[in-house]
Design an enzyme around this catalytic site. Structure first.
Site, mmCIF file in Angstrom:
data_model
loop_
_atom_site.group_PDB
_atom_site.id
_atom_site.type_symbol
_atom_site.label_atom_id
_atom_site.label_comp_id
_atom_site.label_asym_id
_atom_site.label_seq_id
_atom_site.Cartn_x
_atom_site.Cartn_y
_atom_site.Cartn_z
ATOM 1 C CB SER A 115 -5.806 5.797 8.188
ATOM 2 O OG SER A 115 -5.533 5.062 7.024
ATOM 3 C CG HIS A 156 -0.945 4.288 6.118
ATOM 4 N ND1 HIS A 156 -0.745 4.364 7.479
ATOM 5 C CD2 HIS A 156 -2.292 4.169 5.937
ATOM 6 C CE1 HIS A 156 -1.923 4.277 8.094
ATOM 7 N NE2 HIS A 156 -2.876 4.168 7.180
#
Length: 200
Positions: A115, A156
């Site tokens: 991320s 995501h």
């Protein structure tokens, strides 16, 4: 350069288990330190343990440069957790760890970025500001990333709770070379280029 970039490491890390098994890992949780939810940090620790990795955890925002240097030099793999991309990038640049990291990558070490750890590899991290709030104490004059890749990872993608914001970023930054990945995908970058791999 060897990179593995992903949204959710504990979901996809086993795709590169031969790169991790019984290896020494520098585990950097710095990006997660100001986040409310940090479950992904614990799940990453568990996966490394399951794969027999020897983990040394180090927060680059508080450790001495010499300590960071010796941990990086000793490691086979350098792993960055998710969290706030701006906080992580600020601390990398402020402490000079960005230069240390590039030196170790040039020596053939693997960097795993989850991320925020993937986002910072881009030329700039400005595109992610709708997802990551810039901290009040952000000390950089620009939003430069590490510039390790020539595209922009959008983690995501279309997954809760980031569905709307990732769609918005894709639309607003359509001029950028954005590579969206969901939580079951990872991007492998090696001498032969980059490819997205997926966990079934």
């Amino acid at each position: 350069m060897k990179l593995f970039l992903c949204s959710h490491f504990s979901s996809v890390g086993s795709l590169i288990k031969e790169e991790i098994e019984n290896k020494k890992v520098a585990f950097i949780p710095t990006a997660s330190l100001r986040e409310g939810y940090t479950g992904y940090v614990g799940s990453a620790r568990k996966l490394f343990k399951k794969l027999g990795a020897i983990v040394t955890e180090i927060d680059i925002s508080t450790e001495a440069y010499s300590t960071i240097q010796s941990v990086f030099e000793d490691a086979d793999v350098i792993y960055f957790t998710g969290g706030n991309s701006f906080f992580l990038m600020d601390r990398l640049r402020k402490t000079g760890t960005d230069g240390l990291l590039k030196k170790e990558l040039a020596n053939g070490k693997l960097m795993i970025g989850e991320s925020a750890g993937a986002i910072i590899c881009a030329p700039s991290i400005q595109y992610i500001q709708q997802m990551d709030e810039k901290p009040e104490d952000y000390s950089q004059e620009d939003d430069a990333g590490l510039d390790l890749i020539d595209f922009y990872v959008l983690p995501h993608y279309l997954t809760a709770p980031f569905k709307k914001v990732t769609e918005k970023i894709m639309t607003e930054f359509s001029d950028l070379n954005i590579c969206p990945i969901n939580n079951r995908q990872g991007i492998v970058i090696d001498g032969e280029g980059s490819k997205v791999i997926c966990k079934d």
